[in-house]
Design a protein around this motif. Structure first.
Motif, PDB file in Angstrom:
ATOM      1  N   ASP A 461       0.835  -1.211   0.000  1.00  0.00           N
ATOM      2  CA  ASP A 461       0.000   0.000   0.000  1.00  0.00           C
ATOM      3  C   ASP A 461       0.866   1.256   0.000  1.00  0.00           C
ATOM      4  OD1 ASP A 461      -2.297  -1.491  -0.012  1.00  0.00           O
ATOM      5  OD2 ASP A 461      -2.580  -1.422   2.163  1.00  0.00           O
ATOM      6  N   LEU A 462       1.917   1.238   0.814  1.00  0.00           N
ATOM      7  CA  LEU A 462       2.819   2.391   0.848  1.00  0.00           C
ATOM      8  C   LEU A 462       3.473   2.627  -0.507  1.00  0.00           C
ATOM      9  CD1 LEU A 462       4.647   2.016   4.288  1.00  0.00           C
ATOM     10  CD2 LEU A 462       3.164   3.884   3.582  1.00  0.00           C
ATOM     11  N   LEU A 463       3.914   1.545  -1.136  1.00  0.00           N
ATOM     12  CA  LEU A 463       4.567   1.687  -2.435  1.00  0.00           C
ATOM     13  C   LEU A 463       3.592   2.241  -3.472  1.00  0.00           C
ATOM     14  CD1 LEU A 463       6.926   1.318  -4.326  1.00  0.00           C
ATOM     15  CD2 LEU A 463       6.287  -1.095  -4.584  1.00  0.00           C
ATOM     16  N   ALA A 464       2.371   1.720  -3.481  1.00  0.00           N
ATOM     17  CA  ALA A 464       1.376   2.222  -4.426  1.00  0.00           C
ATOM     18  C   ALA A 464       1.093   3.703  -4.189  1.00  0.00           C
ATOM     19  CB  ALA A 464       0.087   1.409  -4.316  1.00  0.00           C
ATOM     20  N   ASP A 465       0.985   4.094  -2.915  1.00  0.00           N
ATOM     21  CA  ASP A 465       0.741   5.505  -2.604  1.00  0.00           C
ATOM     22  C   ASP A 465       1.889   6.384  -3.090  1.00  0.00           C
ATOM     23  OD1 ASP A 465      -1.643   4.836  -1.426  1.00  0.00           O
ATOM     24  OD2 ASP A 465      -0.902   4.913   0.627  1.00  0.00           O
ATOM     25  N   SER A 509      -1.106  -2.271 -11.341  1.00  0.00           N
ATOM     26  CA  SER A 509      -0.554  -3.183 -12.337  1.00  0.00           C
ATOM     27  C   SER A 509       0.972  -3.128 -12.336  1.00  0.00           C
ATOM     28  CB  SER A 509      -1.101  -2.823 -13.725  1.00  0.00           C
ATOM     29  OG  SER A 509      -0.554  -3.658 -14.715  1.00  0.00           O
ATOM     30  N   LEU A 510       1.524  -1.945 -12.142  1.00  0.00           N
ATOM     31  CA  LEU A 510       2.981  -1.803 -12.081  1.00  0.00           C
ATOM     32  C   LEU A 510       3.530  -2.367 -10.780  1.00  0.00           C
ATOM     33  CD1 LEU A 510       5.681  -0.581 -13.112  1.00  0.00           C
ATOM     34  CD2 LEU A 510       5.031   1.531 -11.935  1.00  0.00           C
ATOM     35  N   VAL A 511       2.913  -2.033  -9.657  1.00  0.00           N
ATOM     36  CA  VAL A 511       3.441  -2.412  -8.346  1.00  0.00           C
ATOM     37  C   VAL A 511       3.297  -3.906  -8.094  1.00  0.00           C
ATOM     38  CG1 VAL A 511       3.062  -2.145  -5.871  1.00  0.00           C
ATOM     39  CG2 VAL A 511       3.094  -0.133  -7.340  1.00  0.00           C
ATOM     40  N   GLU A 512       2.155  -4.475  -8.426  1.00  0.00           N
ATOM     41  CA  GLU A 512       1.896  -5.874  -8.082  1.00  0.00           C
ATOM     42  C   GLU A 512       2.365  -6.850  -9.153  1.00  0.00           C
ATOM     43  OE1 GLU A 512      -2.223  -6.176  -7.202  1.00  0.00           O
ATOM     44  OE2 GLU A 512      -2.082  -5.011  -5.331  1.00  0.00           O
ATOM     45  N   ASP A 513       2.277  -6.458 -10.437  1.00  0.00           N
ATOM     46  CA  ASP A 513       2.610  -7.386 -11.522  1.00  0.00           C
ATOM     47  C   ASP A 513       3.880  -7.011 -12.268  1.00  0.00           C
ATOM     48  OD1 ASP A 513       0.201  -8.660 -10.898  1.00  0.00           O
ATOM     49  OD2 ASP A 513      -0.925  -7.401 -12.299  1.00  0.00           O
ATOM     50  N   GLY A 514       4.423  -5.827 -12.000  1.00  0.00           N
ATOM     51  CA  GLY A 514       5.608  -5.395 -12.734  1.00  0.00           C
ATOM     52  C   GLY A 514       5.331  -5.034 -14.176  1.00  0.00           C
TER      53      GLY A 514
END
Length: 537
Positions: A461-465, A509-514
């Motif tokens: 969550d922090l990374l996505a934020d 999509s970027l954070v979780e799947d690259g």
């Protein structure tokens, strides 16, 4: 008017019987404490009259006297702690009569109509609730918690009103909602109920005293007595509430049913305003100075979006309850500062690192700063992971690092872990600075935040934020975008004056799947140049 309130309501006899049950627990504890002393008196009297001469009786008498003295000493100390310990007092904004004469007049009229004592004072709390609070304990006077007549022995309870009610509700609705609360001063004036409440509150305060070093032995008997009387104390409060409700039946009962709908709506809007709008500002060291006024905007927006809330905005033409205040803006600011303290743990006073912000300045001073601060933290985390810096703090640097052809997101996990650690260190440093400043260790109701709004965020969550913040900052720098405020969702990105709500799934999509392609397509559509350095804090 009798000024005490009769106890003919359906719940009052039950409340009084339960209060007597609580007091019986106190009487039994007292009897148990003096039992060894009574036995010692009997033995000493028998020895003095010669009825227990010889044998083991001299030694038995001495032993019982020693035990009795110890029990009396311990019991005396415990009783003194229960009597003198300060019960918790809810932090509130005091509202003197000079600041709200019309509101005091409304409350007095309610008390007169229901033939109950008038509350000794009125205070506001930044929450969607209202209740009566007794502040007559001697410890409150010693500590100077309240300086008015509400702390005098025998004074009526203080009426605590949720500040959002004053801004969202109309005067007639507020009157209907407060009627059963004010009616509670009648049963509260009964001496048995007041005595039982004081005993329970003293035990609760003694438990808090028992948490201090060297005083743990006080907490154990206090907790035991609380367990013995908790059922009766709870039933006593239910009886008091039932009696107050019965007494208020004849005061605006029909309107109260409609007003209760507004209570639920106010709670929903207040929760969204705090968690989505106020919390980001608090984390930036700023506190919105007019939260109560903001809740009106939030609820108006909610009523516009929610088909179940249709028709609520038509109420806005009626007189709002905040008109009962002489200076609503000043009261709103004080309640907003208290909300920041209760829900976030902010300082009790404004300062250079804890300053107010108006709603008009919120997008620039909170939203834009939030995005750039998080973008800065993201690039510092990449530096710590030895990621090549490139031409500067660009969006391309993050996209390249998080791209994972295998779709496993391993790079994202490493970066999320680094961000979590950095944020935790920042929070620890902030706490250490507060400790070095000489702030006392808070206990009980003085410990803040009393009601944390959100649990700690996960690393993902922090990374996505943080990625979202970097994208928004880049959009502001290189495209026709601007920071904005949505009353229900908080910080938003405006492109050509229109909110873009389609960014989140592309970041995930970027954070979780690259996979960077959905985000790159979005950036191209908006006109954002990923290779251009972003202006950081």
């Amino acid at each position: 008017m009798s000024g005490t309130g009769s106890i003919v309501e359906g719940g009052a006899p039950s409340a009084r019987s339960r209060a007597l049950a609580v007091l019986r627990v106190r009487s039994r504890a007292l009897a148990l404490g003096v039992l060894p002393a009574a036995l010692a008196v009997v033995l000493v009297s028998a020895r003095m009259t010669g009825r227990l001469a010889g044998g083991p009786w001299p030694a038995v008498t001495v032993a019982v006297c020693v035990v009795a003295a110890l029990v009396l000493l311990v019991g005396g100390v415990f009783a003194a702690v229960v009597l003198r310990a300060s019960p918790a007092v809810t932090p509130t904004v005091p509202l003197p009569e000079s600041a709200a004469p019309d509101l005091y007049r409304l409350v007095r009229d309610l008390a007169d109509r229901m033939d109950v004592p008038v509350p000794s004072a009125i205070a506001l709390t930044p929450d969607c609730d209202s209740w009566l609070e007794d502040r007559t304990h001697a410890a409150h006077r010693r500590a100077g918690i309240s300086g008015g007549r509400e702390t005098e022995p025998g004074a009526a309870p203080v009426l605590v009103i949720g500040s959002p009610f004053l801004w969202w509700m109309r005067v007639a609705e507020l009157r209907a909602v407060l009627a059963p609360v004010v009616a509670g001063t009648g049963p509260s004036a009964h001496p048995d109920i007041a005595d039982a409440r004081n005993f329970v509150r003293g035990l609760d305060a003694a438990v808090d005293v028992g948490s201090r070093p060297g005083l743990g032995w006080i907490g154990r008997p206090a907790r035991l007595l609380l367990r013995l009387c908790q059922v009766d104390a709870a039933e006593m409060e239910r009886g008091v509430a039932a009696a107050a409700s019965d007494r208020a039946q004849g005061v605006d009962y029909g309107l109260r049913i409609v007003a209760q709908e507004q209570v639920g709506l106010a709670y929903a809007g207040w929760d969204r305003l705090l968690t989505r709008v106020a919390l980001p500002a608090w984390r930036m060291g700023r506190w919105p100075a007019h939260l109560d006024a903001g809740v009106v905007s939030a609820l108006t927006e909610l009523s516009r979006r929610d088909r179940l809330a249709e028709g609520y905005t038509s109420r806005l033409g009626e007189r709002p309850a905040c008109d009962l205040l002489e200076r609503p803006g000043v009261i709103d600011e004080a309640a907003s500062l208290l909300a920041a303290r209760l829900f976030h743990g902010g300082p009790a006073k404004a300062g250079p690192d804890w300053s107010p912000v108006d709603w008009a300045a919120y997008p620039e001073e909170v939203v834009d700063r939030k995005w750039r601060a998080e973008a800065t933290r993201l690039h510092e985390a990449l530096d710590a992971l030895a990621v090549p810096p490139g031409p500067g703090p660009t969006l391309d640097r993050v996209l390249g690092y998080l791209t994972d052809a295998a779709g496993e997101g391993a790079a994202g996990e490493a970066l999320a872990g680094r961000l979590s650690g950095d944020l935790a260190r920042e929070e620890r440093c902030a706490g250490a600075v507060g400790s070095e400043a000489g702030a006392p260790v808070a206990r009980g109701a003085d410990a803040v935040p009393l009601f944390p709004l959100q649990p700690p965020r996960s690393g993902r969550d922090l990374l996505a934020d943080h990625v979202t913040a970097l994208v928004c900052a880049a959009a502001v720098d290189s495209a026709d975008a601007a920071p904005g405020l949505d009353w229900l969702d908080g910080p938003v990105l405006l492109v050509d004056g229109v909110r873009r709500a389609d960014l989140a799934p592309r970041v995930l999509s970027l954070v979780e799947d690259g996979d960077p392609e959905p985000l790159r397509d979005w950036l191209a559509e908006i006109g954002v140049r990923p290779e251009k350095p972003v202006r950081l804090v």
